[in-house]
Write a protein that holds these residues in place. Sequence first.
Motif, PDB file in Angstrom:
ATOM      1  N   MET A 147       0.794  -1.027  -0.041  1.00 40.27           N
ATOM      2  CA  MET A 147      -0.079  -0.043  -0.324  1.00 40.27           C
ATOM      3  C   MET A 147       0.876   1.364  -0.041  1.00 40.27           C
ATOM      4  SD  MET A 147      -3.272   0.895  -0.113  1.00 40.27           S
ATOM      5  CE  MET A 147      -4.437   1.902   0.530  1.00 40.27           C
ATOM      6  N   ASP A 148       0.973   1.942   0.991  1.00 49.37           N
ATOM      7  CA  ASP A 148       1.781   3.367   1.175  1.00 49.37           C
ATOM      8  C   ASP A 148       2.286   3.503   2.646  1.00 49.37           C
ATOM      9  OD1 ASP A 148      -0.528   4.004   2.566  1.00 49.37           O
ATOM     10  OD2 ASP A 148      -1.129   5.621   1.144  1.00 49.37           O
ATOM     11  N   SER A 149       3.231   4.087   2.729  1.00 48.39           N
ATOM     12  CA  SER A 149       3.703   4.607   4.167  1.00 48.39           C
ATOM     13  C   SER A 149       3.384   5.778   4.480  1.00 48.39           C
ATOM     14  CB  SER A 149       5.078   4.440   4.069  1.00 48.39           C
ATOM     15  OG  SER A 149       5.581   3.254   3.632  1.00 48.39           O
ATOM     16  N   THR A 150       3.210   6.026   5.758  1.00 49.27           N
ATOM     17  CA  THR A 150       2.531   7.431   6.441  1.00 49.27           C
ATOM     18  C   THR A 150       3.877   8.193   6.854  1.00 49.27           C
ATOM     19  OG1 THR A 150       0.439   6.451   7.017  1.00 49.27           O
ATOM     20  CG2 THR A 150       1.199   8.521   8.091  1.00 49.27           C
ATOM     21  N   LEU A 151       3.709   9.298   6.324  1.00 48.40           N
ATOM     22  CA  LEU A 151       5.021  10.156   6.630  1.00 48.40           C
ATOM     23  C   LEU A 151       4.470  10.988   8.005  1.00 48.40           C
ATOM     24  CD1 LEU A 151       6.079  11.803   3.344  1.00 48.40           C
ATOM     25  CD2 LEU A 151       7.171   9.953   4.498  1.00 48.40           C
ATOM     26  N   ASN A 152       5.405  11.080   9.077  1.00 47.17           N
ATOM     27  CA  ASN A 152       5.221  11.424  10.293  1.00 47.17           C
ATOM     28  C   ASN A 152       5.799  13.078  10.620  1.00 47.17           C
ATOM     29  OD1 ASN A 152       3.362   9.432  11.119  1.00 47.17           O
ATOM     30  ND2 ASN A 152       5.399   8.411  11.352  1.00 47.17           N
ATOM     31  N   ASP A 153       6.609  13.358   9.821  1.00 46.81           N
ATOM     32  CA  ASP A 153       7.364  14.805   9.710  1.00 46.81           C
ATOM     33  C   ASP A 153       7.867  15.065   8.652  1.00 46.81           C
ATOM     34  OD1 ASP A 153       9.994  13.873   9.902  1.00 46.81           O
ATOM     35  OD2 ASP A 153       9.553  13.341  12.080  1.00 46.81           O
TER      36      ASP A 153
ATOM     37  N   GLN B   5      -3.533   1.446  -5.310  1.00 46.05           N
ATOM     38  CA  GLN B   5      -3.519  -0.058  -5.900  1.00 46.05           C
ATOM     39  C   GLN B   5      -3.054  -0.017  -7.260  1.00 46.05           C
ATOM     40  OE1 GLN B   5      -7.579  -1.602  -4.959  1.00 46.05           O
ATOM     41  NE2 GLN B   5      -6.870  -2.310  -3.306  1.00 46.05           N
ATOM     42  N   ALA B   6      -3.528   1.110  -7.930  1.00 42.98           N
ATOM     43  CA  ALA B   6      -3.286   1.354  -9.230  1.00 42.98           C
ATOM     44  C   ALA B   6      -1.686   1.618  -9.545  1.00 42.98           C
ATOM     45  CB  ALA B   6      -4.204   2.381  -9.962  1.00 42.98           C
ATOM     46  N   LEU B   7      -1.410   2.512  -8.626  1.00 44.13           N
ATOM     47  CA  LEU B   7      -0.016   2.806  -8.777  1.00 44.13           C
ATOM     48  C   LEU B   7       1.110   1.602  -8.576  1.00 44.13           C
ATOM     49  CD1 LEU B   7       0.066   6.122  -6.756  1.00 44.13           C
ATOM     50  CD2 LEU B   7       0.764   5.654  -9.251  1.00 44.13           C
ATOM     51  N   GLU B   8       0.617   0.717  -7.537  1.00 43.77           N
ATOM     52  CA  GLU B   8       1.283  -0.421  -7.043  1.00 43.77           C
ATOM     53  C   GLU B   8       1.480  -1.575  -8.323  1.00 43.77           C
ATOM     54  OE1 GLU B   8       1.567  -3.956  -3.904  1.00 43.77           O
ATOM     55  OE2 GLU B   8       0.585  -2.160  -3.353  1.00 43.77           O
TER      56      GLU B   8
ATOM     57  N   TYR C  66       0.607  -0.602 -11.759  1.00 42.75           N
ATOM     58  CA  TYR C  66       1.126  -0.100 -13.032  1.00 42.75           C
ATOM     59  C   TYR C  66       2.644   0.688 -12.835  1.00 42.75           C
ATOM     60  CZ  TYR C  66      -3.271  -0.745 -14.908  1.00 42.75           C
ATOM     61  OH  TYR C  66      -4.520  -1.424 -15.273  1.00 42.75           O
ATOM     62  N   TYR C  67       3.102   0.988 -11.558  1.00 43.54           N
ATOM     63  CA  TYR C  67       4.317   1.588 -11.319  1.00 43.54           C
ATOM     64  C   TYR C  67       4.763   1.061 -10.099  1.00 43.54           C
ATOM     65  CZ  TYR C  67       2.919   4.692 -15.248  1.00 43.54           C
ATOM     66  OH  TYR C  67       2.542   5.050 -16.375  1.00 43.54           O
ATOM     67  N   PRO C  68       5.196   0.107  -9.910  1.00 50.73           N
ATOM     68  CA  PRO C  68       5.652  -0.525  -8.413  1.00 50.73           C
ATOM     69  C   PRO C  68       6.635   0.044  -7.816  1.00 50.73           C
ATOM     70  CG  PRO C  68       5.954  -2.208 -10.236  1.00 50.73           C
ATOM     71  CD  PRO C  68       5.312  -1.081 -10.849  1.00 50.73           C
ATOM     72  N   GLU C  69       7.485   0.616  -8.662  1.00 54.50           N
ATOM     73  CA  GLU C  69       8.934   1.096  -8.172  1.00 54.50           C
ATOM     74  C   GLU C  69       8.681   2.581  -7.623  1.00 54.50           C
ATOM     75  OE1 GLU C  69       7.750   1.347 -12.068  1.00 54.50           O
ATOM     76  OE2 GLU C  69       8.791  -0.462 -11.526  1.00 54.50           O
ATOM     77  N   ILE C  70       7.567   3.191  -8.192  1.00 57.35           N
ATOM     78  CA  ILE C  70       7.330   4.557  -7.430  1.00 57.35           C
ATOM     79  C   ILE C  70       6.913   4.608  -6.099  1.00 57.35           C
ATOM     80  CG2 ILE C  70       5.677   6.576  -7.380  1.00 57.35           C
ATOM     81  CD1 ILE C  70       5.366   6.126 -10.485  1.00 57.35           C
ATOM     82  N   GLY C  71       7.661   5.483  -5.259  1.00 51.10           N
ATOM     83  CA  GLY C  71       7.283   5.432  -3.871  1.00 51.10           C
ATOM     84  C   GLY C  71       6.145   5.961  -3.560  1.00 51.10           C
ATOM     85  N   ARG C  72       5.201   5.372  -2.527  1.00 50.20           N
ATOM     86  CA  ARG C  72       3.974   5.787  -2.383  1.00 50.20           C
ATOM     87  C   ARG C  72       3.663   6.073  -0.723  1.00 50.20           C
ATOM     88  NH1 ARG C  72       3.987   1.217  -5.155  1.00 50.20           N
ATOM     89  NH2 ARG C  72       3.678   0.075  -3.320  1.00 50.20           N
ATOM     90  N   TYR C  73       3.249   7.506  -0.743  1.00 43.78           N
ATOM     91  CA  TYR C  73       3.419   7.890   0.780  1.00 43.78           C
ATOM     92  C   TYR C  73       2.115   8.784   1.033  1.00 43.78           C
ATOM     93  CZ  TYR C  73       8.164   6.798   0.427  1.00 43.78           C
ATOM     94  OH  TYR C  73       9.316   5.831   0.576  1.00 43.78           O
ATOM     95  N   HIS C  74       1.843   8.921   2.128  1.00 45.85           N
ATOM     96  CA  HIS C  74       0.665   9.592   2.831  1.00 45.85           C
ATOM     97  C   HIS C  74       0.894  10.478   3.815  1.00 45.85           C
ATOM     98  CE1 HIS C  74      -2.603   9.282   5.752  1.00 45.85           C
ATOM     99  NE2 HIS C  74      -3.237   9.948   4.697  1.00 45.85           N
TER     100      HIS C  74
END
Length: 110
Positions: free
Chosen positions: A1-7, A42-45, A47-55
Amino acid sequence: MDSTLNDLNELNSKLSEEMAMVLYFSSPSCSVCHVLRPKLMQALEKYYPEIGRYHADIALTPEIAAEFQIFSAPSIIVFLEGKEFIRKGRAMSVDGLLQEIKRPYDLMTS
């Protein structure tokens, strides 16, 4: 999925490490955010699995929202080589965003 950024320091570190990344801004009271985020990730994962996904939750990390001048949720910023490339807010389509990413990303990785 994605990782949550805290700061903001964590975000800046990711921007320097990742060749490409997507940062998804949401807020707890945004119902659209909760529906759109899993679809987009899910779409990014797929079609573009190497793109970092953050929230980033703008209620919990207002300094990140302020740094990128995010005033509404959902908002999405796509970074390529640490630079902001695409910014979307409120009404957006997952397919439209994927199409916008395709050409520059393909050029960057070829």
